[in-house]
Structure formats: C-alpha cells, structure tokens
Design a protein around this motif. Structure first.
Motif, PDB file in Angstrom:
ATOM      1  N   GLY A 187      49.905  33.487  33.825  1.00 27.05           N
ATOM      2  CA  GLY A 187      49.823  34.676  34.670  1.00 27.05           C
ATOM      3  C   GLY A 187      48.435  34.851  35.240  1.00 27.05           C
ATOM      4  O   GLY A 187      47.676  35.707  34.792  1.00 27.05           O
ATOM      5  N   LEU A 188      48.086  34.027  36.208  1.00 24.33           N
ATOM      6  CA  LEU A 188      46.763  34.112  36.811  1.00 24.33           C
ATOM      7  C   LEU A 188      46.615  35.405  37.595  1.00 24.33           C
ATOM      8  O   LEU A 188      47.591  35.910  38.163  1.00 24.33           O
ATOM      9  N   PRO A 189      45.406  35.953  37.676  1.00 26.18           N
ATOM     10  CA  PRO A 189      45.181  37.128  38.513  1.00 26.18           C
ATOM     11  C   PRO A 189      45.630  36.863  39.942  1.00 26.18           C
ATOM     12  O   PRO A 189      45.457  35.761  40.465  1.00 26.18           O
ATOM     13  N   SER A 190      46.189  37.873  40.575  1.00 24.71           N
ATOM     14  CA  SER A 190      46.783  37.688  41.899  1.00 24.71           C
ATOM     15  C   SER A 190      45.768  37.219  42.930  1.00 24.71           C
ATOM     16  O   SER A 190      46.133  36.561  43.897  1.00 24.71           O
ATOM     17  N   ARG A 191      44.498  37.540  42.732  1.00 30.45           N
ATOM     18  CA  ARG A 191      43.491  37.164  43.725  1.00 30.45           C
ATOM     19  C   ARG A 191      42.853  35.810  43.434  1.00 30.45           C
ATOM     20  O   ARG A 191      41.997  35.352  44.182  1.00 30.45           O
ATOM     21  N   LEU A 192      43.270  35.186  42.333  1.00 26.93           N
ATOM     22  CA  LEU A 192      42.673  33.911  41.955  1.00 26.93           C
ATOM     23  C   LEU A 192      43.467  32.768  42.571  1.00 26.93           C
ATOM     24  O   LEU A 192      44.682  32.702  42.454  1.00 26.93           O
ATOM     25  N   ASP A 193      42.771  31.865  43.228  1.00 26.12           N
ATOM     26  CA  ASP A 193      43.388  30.742  43.922  1.00 26.12           C
ATOM     27  C   ASP A 193      43.918  29.739  42.898  1.00 26.12           C
ATOM     28  O   ASP A 193      43.160  29.141  42.140  1.00 26.12           O
ATOM     29  N   PHE A 209      33.357  33.891  35.999  1.00 24.18           N
ATOM     30  CA  PHE A 209      34.348  34.746  36.647  1.00 24.18           C
ATOM     31  C   PHE A 209      33.614  35.803  37.462  1.00 24.18           C
ATOM     32  O   PHE A 209      32.728  36.486  36.945  1.00 24.18           O
ATOM     33  N   TYR A 210      34.011  35.956  38.719  1.00 26.45           N
ATOM     34  CA  TYR A 210      33.376  36.929  39.604  1.00 26.45           C
ATOM     35  C   TYR A 210      34.350  38.049  39.973  1.00 26.45           C
ATOM     36  O   TYR A 210      35.555  37.828  40.070  1.00 26.45           O
ATOM     37  N   GLY A 211      33.786  39.241  40.205  1.00 20.94           N
ATOM     38  CA  GLY A 211      34.569  40.383  40.646  1.00 20.94           C
ATOM     39  C   GLY A 211      34.249  40.752  42.079  1.00 20.94           C
ATOM     40  O   GLY A 211      33.772  39.934  42.862  1.00 20.94           O
ATOM     41  N   GLU A 212      34.468  42.020  42.430  1.00 17.17           N
ATOM     42  CA  GLU A 212      34.312  42.477  43.808  1.00 17.17           C
ATOM     43  C   GLU A 212      32.882  42.400  44.307  1.00 17.17           C
ATOM     44  O   GLU A 212      32.638  42.074  45.458  1.00 17.17           O
ATOM     45  N   ASN A 213      31.911  42.725  43.463  1.00 16.74           N
ATOM     46  CA  ASN A 213      30.527  42.805  43.935  1.00 16.74           C
ATOM     47  C   ASN A 213      29.791  41.475  43.848  1.00 16.74           C
ATOM     48  O   ASN A 213      28.587  41.421  43.947  1.00 16.74           O
ATOM     49  N   ASP A 214      30.537  40.399  43.661  1.00 21.36           N
ATOM     50  CA  ASP A 214      29.988  39.042  43.673  1.00 21.36           C
ATOM     51  C   ASP A 214      28.976  38.819  42.558  1.00 21.36           C
ATOM     52  O   ASP A 214      28.079  37.987  42.688  1.00 21.36           O
ATOM     53  N   LEU A 215      29.125  39.570  41.476  1.00 25.84           N
ATOM     54  CA  LEU A 215      28.311  39.349  40.284  1.00 25.84           C
ATOM     55  C   LEU A 215      29.226  38.849  39.166  1.00 25.84           C
ATOM     56  O   LEU A 215      30.378  39.270  39.078  1.00 25.84           O
ATOM     57  N   PRO A 216      28.745  37.965  38.326  1.00 27.27           N
ATOM     58  CA  PRO A 216      29.614  37.437  37.269  1.00 27.27           C
ATOM     59  C   PRO A 216      30.097  38.531  36.323  1.00 27.27           C
ATOM     60  O   PRO A 216      29.309  39.341  35.836  1.00 27.27           O
ATOM     61  N   LEU A 217      31.405  38.552  36.086  1.00 29.96           N
ATOM     62  CA  LEU A 217      31.978  39.448  35.088  1.00 29.96           C
ATOM     63  C   LEU A 217      31.908  38.819  33.702  1.00 29.96           C
ATOM     64  O   LEU A 217      31.740  39.510  32.702  1.00 29.96           O
ATOM     65  N   LEU A 245      39.834  42.152  32.207  1.00 30.41           N
ATOM     66  CA  LEU A 245      39.142  41.096  32.943  1.00 30.41           C
ATOM     67  C   LEU A 245      40.056  40.504  34.010  1.00 30.41           C
ATOM     68  O   LEU A 245      39.643  40.271  35.150  1.00 30.41           O
ATOM     69  N   SER A 246      41.322  40.262  33.658  1.00 32.14           N
ATOM     70  CA  SER A 246      42.274  39.676  34.589  1.00 32.14           C
ATOM     71  C   SER A 246      42.457  40.540  35.826  1.00 32.14           C
ATOM     72  O   SER A 246      42.629  40.030  36.938  1.00 32.14           O
ATOM     73  N   GLN A 247      42.409  41.836  35.653  1.00 31.58           N
ATOM     74  CA  GLN A 247      42.598  42.746  36.778  1.00 31.58           C
ATOM     75  C   GLN A 247      41.409  42.750  37.728  1.00 31.58           C
ATOM     76  O   GLN A 247      41.546  43.091  38.903  1.00 31.58           O
ATOM     77  N   GLN A 248      40.239  42.340  37.229  1.00 29.75           N
ATOM     78  CA  GLN A 248      39.036  42.424  38.047  1.00 29.75           C
ATOM     79  C   GLN A 248      38.583  41.094  38.647  1.00 29.75           C
ATOM     80  O   GLN A 248      37.926  41.076  39.688  1.00 29.75           O
ATOM     81  N   VAL A 249      38.936  39.974  38.005  1.00 31.88           N
ATOM     82  CA  VAL A 249      38.420  38.688  38.468  1.00 31.88           C
ATOM     83  C   VAL A 249      39.048  38.305  39.811  1.00 31.88           C
ATOM     84  O   VAL A 249      40.238  38.484  40.031  1.00 31.88           O
ATOM     85  N   GLN A 250      38.199  37.824  40.715  1.00 30.34           N
ATOM     86  CA  GLN A 250      38.657  37.426  42.044  1.00 30.34           C
ATOM     87  C   GLN A 250      38.425  35.955  42.329  1.00 30.34           C
ATOM     88  O   GLN A 250      39.131  35.364  43.138  1.00 30.34           O
ATOM     89  N   LYS A 272      21.904  35.144  29.968  1.00 25.15           N
ATOM     90  CA  LYS A 272      20.665  35.921  29.939  1.00 25.15           C
ATOM     91  C   LYS A 272      20.162  36.228  31.350  1.00 25.15           C
ATOM     92  O   LYS A 272      19.508  37.242  31.583  1.00 25.15           O
ATOM     93  N   GLN A 273      20.479  35.333  32.296  1.00 28.26           N
ATOM     94  CA  GLN A 273      20.061  35.569  33.673  1.00 28.26           C
ATOM     95  C   GLN A 273      20.882  36.665  34.345  1.00 28.26           C
ATOM     96  O   GLN A 273      20.330  37.551  35.006  1.00 28.26           O
ATOM     97  N   TRP A 274      22.208  36.629  34.175  1.00 33.84           N
ATOM     98  CA  TRP A 274      23.094  37.520  34.908  1.00 33.84           C
ATOM     99  C   TRP A 274      23.578  38.717  34.100  1.00 33.84           C
ATOM    100  O   TRP A 274      24.040  39.705  34.684  1.00 33.84           O
ATOM    101  N   LYS A 275      23.522  38.637  32.778  1.00 26.84           N
ATOM    102  CA  LYS A 275      23.968  39.726  31.906  1.00 26.84           C
ATOM    103  C   LYS A 275      25.356  40.243  32.313  1.00 26.84           C
ATOM    104  O   LYS A 275      25.521  41.412  32.672  1.00 26.84           O
ATOM    105  N   PRO A 276      26.379  39.386  32.252  1.00 21.91           N
ATOM    106  CA  PRO A 276      27.724  39.794  32.680  1.00 21.91           C
ATOM    107  C   PRO A 276      28.296  40.898  31.804  1.00 21.91           C
ATOM    108  O   PRO A 276      28.031  40.965  30.603  1.00 21.91           O
ATOM    109  N   ALA A 277      29.095  41.762  32.429  1.00 21.24           N
ATOM    110  CA  ALA A 277      29.605  42.951  31.748  1.00 21.24           C
ATOM    111  C   ALA A 277      30.491  42.622  30.564  1.00 21.24           C
ATOM    112  O   ALA A 277      30.547  43.385  29.595  1.00 21.24           O
ATOM    113  N   TYR A 278      31.197  41.490  30.618  1.00 20.64           N
ATOM    114  CA  TYR A 278      32.147  41.157  29.566  1.00 20.64           C
ATOM    115  C   TYR A 278      31.575  40.175  28.547  1.00 20.64           C
ATOM    116  O   TYR A 278      32.330  39.539  27.826  1.00 20.64           O
TER     117      TYR A 278
END
Length: 466
Positions: A187-193, A209-217, A245-250, A272-278
């Motif tokens: 069940g891949l996220p609908s926005r994931l190719d 994994f990236y979300g809407e704001n182009d920052l790694p989740l 996470l599945s609902q947000q990843v694009q 450590k560079q990006w400090k992803p939310a998840y």
C-alpha cells in the motif's frame, strides 16, 4: 480466459526526443486497448515543442517536419487518459514509458497511477534461461510480426503479440501467478511513484522520504534499498507512526553506498544534517557528556565534561556517555551505591566537615570519608567500578580510512569526515579538520575496527601514494 473476468489491458509505446522524462518530450503515442469487446489500435504524432535530435530522427524516422503540425500533448491528454483509464498499463521497459506519460500528465493536471506491468520483467520470469529480453530479441525468439520498428504503434503491436504468444506457451495459472506478483505492490502512498520505487537498487545505501516542504521526513539506512523502503508500507497492520509517515511522504531519494559501513555512517551524517521529524534516535545525539577522572588532594574525583572539550575522545580517562548532566549524575550515584563508594569524595554530596557522609550512615559507603578506608583503596575501587564504562580513546595519531571495497570512510577522533575514492577527495576531507566527537560514529566505528578483515589505512601516508 474463460471462467474469469476478461482483463482490461493497454499495450503502450512512446517515441520521445531523448531518455530523460523530466527534460525530454513525447513525439508519438501508440496504444492498443484489449478488453471483452475486442482490440482497438490508436496512435498519434505529438509536437514536442522542442527540436528532435538528429540521432533520434534516424532511429525513429520521426522528423521535425512530421511533428510540426501535430498536436501538443496537452491537446490529446484527455483522449490518452480515457484510453488508459481502468486498465493495466503494459509496456516494454515500462518505467520509461510510464515516466514520460506521468511527467506529461503532471503538466496537464491529470492524475496518473495505473497498475503497471513491464514485459521485460515478465519475459525474464517466464523465460529465465535466456539472457536477453529486449524487443528485437523477443521478436526473433517468438517469431513476432514486425511492422514498423521504433514507431509507437508498431512496437505496441509487438508487445501485444508477445502477450498472446506467452498464453500459447504457458498455462494460464502460471501467467496469472507471475503477472500478479509483478503488478502487485504494497500500500504505497498515493503520491509516491510506483516505478520510482521499482527502479531502486537491491544494494546498500541510505534513503530519504520527503514531504510537501521538500525537507526529509525520515532518513534510513538499508542493506537492500528497495526491500527496506517497501517494508515501510507493507506492515499489517501498520503502526500509527508508519501510517502518519505514509500520509505525508511524497517522494523518495536514495544514495547507494559501498557497503553496510557506508550506509551506517551516511545515515548518521544525514540525520544530523537535516534533523528529520520522524527520526529522533540519531538526531538527538549531537551533544553528550562524560565523566573525566581527575586526581584532587589524593582522591580520584569525576568531573563532567561535554563534547566541546578539545580532548573528548582522545583522553583515556573518560567514562560513560550520557545525554545530559542529570542522567550522568543519576548514573554515578547508582554506581556509588552499588559499590560502596563515598558520595562526598566523588563530589556528589557536599562535605559535612569530619562527619560521615549520608551514604555511610545508611551503610552504602565503606567510610573513606571518615578514614575507615584509605584514599588509595577507595581510588582503586572507583577505577574498578567505572572500568566497564571507559570510553576507548582514539587509537590513531590522526585521521584514518576504513576501507570498504573501493571507498575509504574517513574517520578522525570518532568523527566522520566523509567517503572518498581518490587522493584528491581524501585531501579535501582532511582539509575540513577534525569534527567534534560523535557518539553514533564512535559506536559504529569502534565495532568495525575490531573486525579481523577490516583494512585501516593511515590517510596521511596514503594520499601521498595516490
């Protein structure tokens, strides 16, 4: 196919101005629709809006003059979408054709995410004894009738013929089983190719994994990139965290590494560079503290220092790694109580003059604070109690390269400087200078250095010999 619902299929081929879906454009579309009502063929030239390179014109026979008066894709997008709607999308090297159509549909605002079947992969599964599975080889091997090679409809006809031929050569059950596995997906996220995931390698690496704001989740490491990424969305049931996470990843990106060590170190660096939310486990390990034993008035007393200390990781008399001072003090009190050590001599409790410490009064201190035990004996017991927490001092005079295949992972004083394959790349990393102690790199590299087959190289000597 009797006894079951007739499948709705679309055999598709495209001609394009090049091989990059995000930059090149479509010059011709060919579609063969197959369903319970019969077989229908359709094709159209497409004005790509850009010049067709000479070698592409030679390959396909489609010239700039031929597409000059053809409609742009935007004008035929609705018709193409209608012909592909609710059908299994079947193409040879399907990632290519699907990628181009997805890019074109994105420009026109159409949603496009059909179930996809690649006949290259299908041929490999059904005919594993053969090494080659390109369209020319399939045409020769299965005696397919070639009309116009490298034209959209002509190649779509070859794919349709191949589909018919496999039904002559294999039982229906075998084909259904193979096709089901090739087009099934978690069940891949609908926005994931889907095809982007299918293009991921089965190698070591790091994925983002990236979300809407182009920052790694989320950033993770993998010994098998494709399998690990798919595992995020195949839990049954998925955890609440994975669902969120599945609902947000694009989209997903990945970096292949030379092996497991490269994946581990790259994950630490990127988190450590990006400090992803998840991803909190590695993200929150930037600052740590440790106990340094110092001799004061004849007694060993622990002093708390942080990674900002210049000698953190080099000093051989550091003990324990803690997230903050509170955790460090709590751990030291527990050690003192477990081994009968004096809280006053350890600096955990203020001196009460010539009176015994509180721990001594309740039987948890052997009485070094009031002369019942010599300072020398107390010091020996302090060392014995803390010995299992001793941090390994950096065992080299400077930066080293931990070799993994053709890559040197550059580490200096338990900090990761990066990966390099050439002398120039090593030199650039060394010019950055030493980073501060990194607890995660310490845990990874210390374990790796103990492996008998690991090659450790003095980089200051190696770069001279490149």
């Amino acid at each position: 196919m009797s006894g079951r619902k007739f499948p709705r299929l679309a055999f598709v081929d495209l001609e394009t101005t090049g091989g990059t879906a995000t930059e090149d454009r479509i010059t011709e579309v060919g579609i063969i629709e197959v369903d319970e009502t019969g077989v229908r063929e359709w094709s159209s030239l497409v004005n790509p809006g850009v010049r067709i390179p000479e070698f592409i014109q030679s390959l396909t026979g489609i010239s700039n003059a031929m597409v000059q008066d053809a409609p742009p894709f935007a004008e035929i997008a609705d018709e193409v979408a209608a012909r592909l709607a609710d059908r299994v999308f079947i193409a040879h090297n399907a990632r290519f054709d699907y990628g181009f159509l997805k890019s074109e549909f994105r420009r026109t605002g159409h949603a496009f995410q059909p179930p996809v079947l690649c006949t290259v992969r299908l041929s490999r599964k059904l005919f594993p004894g053969f090494a080659r599975h390109n369209l020319d080889t399939l045409a020769e091997r299965h005696r397919l009738h070639v009309t116009e090679r490298h034209r959209a409809l002509g190649d779509a006809q070859l794919i349709w013929q191949f589909w018919q031929r496999i039904h002559e050569e294999h039982p229906m059950e075998t084909i259904d089983e193979v096709v089901g596995k090739l087009i099934s997906r978690p069940g891949l996220p609908s926005r994931l190719d889907v095809l982007q995931i299918e293009s991921m390698p089965f190698t070591h690496g790091v994925y983002l994994f990236y979300g809407e704001n182009d920052l790694p989740l989320y950033i993770g490491k993998a010994n098998n990139l494709r399998r690990r990424v798919l595992s995020h969305f195949s839990g049954n049931p998925m955890s609440a965290r994975e669902q969120q996470l599945s609902q947000q990843v694009q989209r997903v990106e990945w970096i292949e590494t030379s092996g497991e060590l490269g994946a581990l170190l790259q994950e630490v660096a990127l988190v450590k560079q990006w400090k992803p939310a998840y991803h909190h486990k590695l993200r929150d390990n930037d600052e740590v503290c440790s106990w340094r034993l110092a001799m004061r008035r004849g007694r060993l007393q622990p002093m708390l220092i942080t990674t900002d200390d210049l000698f953190f990781g080099i000093d051989p008399d550091l003990f324990g790694l803690y997230g903050d001072a509170g955790k460090a003090n709590e751990a030291m009190r527990a050690i003192a109580d477990a081994h009968g050590l004096c809280h006053v001599l350890l600096g955990l409790e203020k001196s009460r003059g010539n009176k015994a410490c509180f721990a001594s009064q309740v039987g948890k201190c052997y009485g070094a604070c009031v002369g019942k035990e010599t300072l020398e004996a107390h010091n020996e017991r302090v060392l014995a109690a803390l010995n299992h927490l001793r941090i390994q001092a950096w065992p080299f005079s400077g930066a080293v390269g931990i070799r993994e295949k053709d890559t040197f992972h550059v580490v200096d004083c338990w900090s990761y400087l990066g990966a390099a394959r050439t002398g120039e790349e090593i030199e650039l990393l060394l010019q950055k200078g030493r980073h501060r102690f990194d607890r995660d790199v310490y845990q990874i590299a210390r374990k790796w250095l103990t492996k008998p087959d690991v090659q450790i190289v003095d980089l200051h000597q190696l770069k001279v010999n490149f």
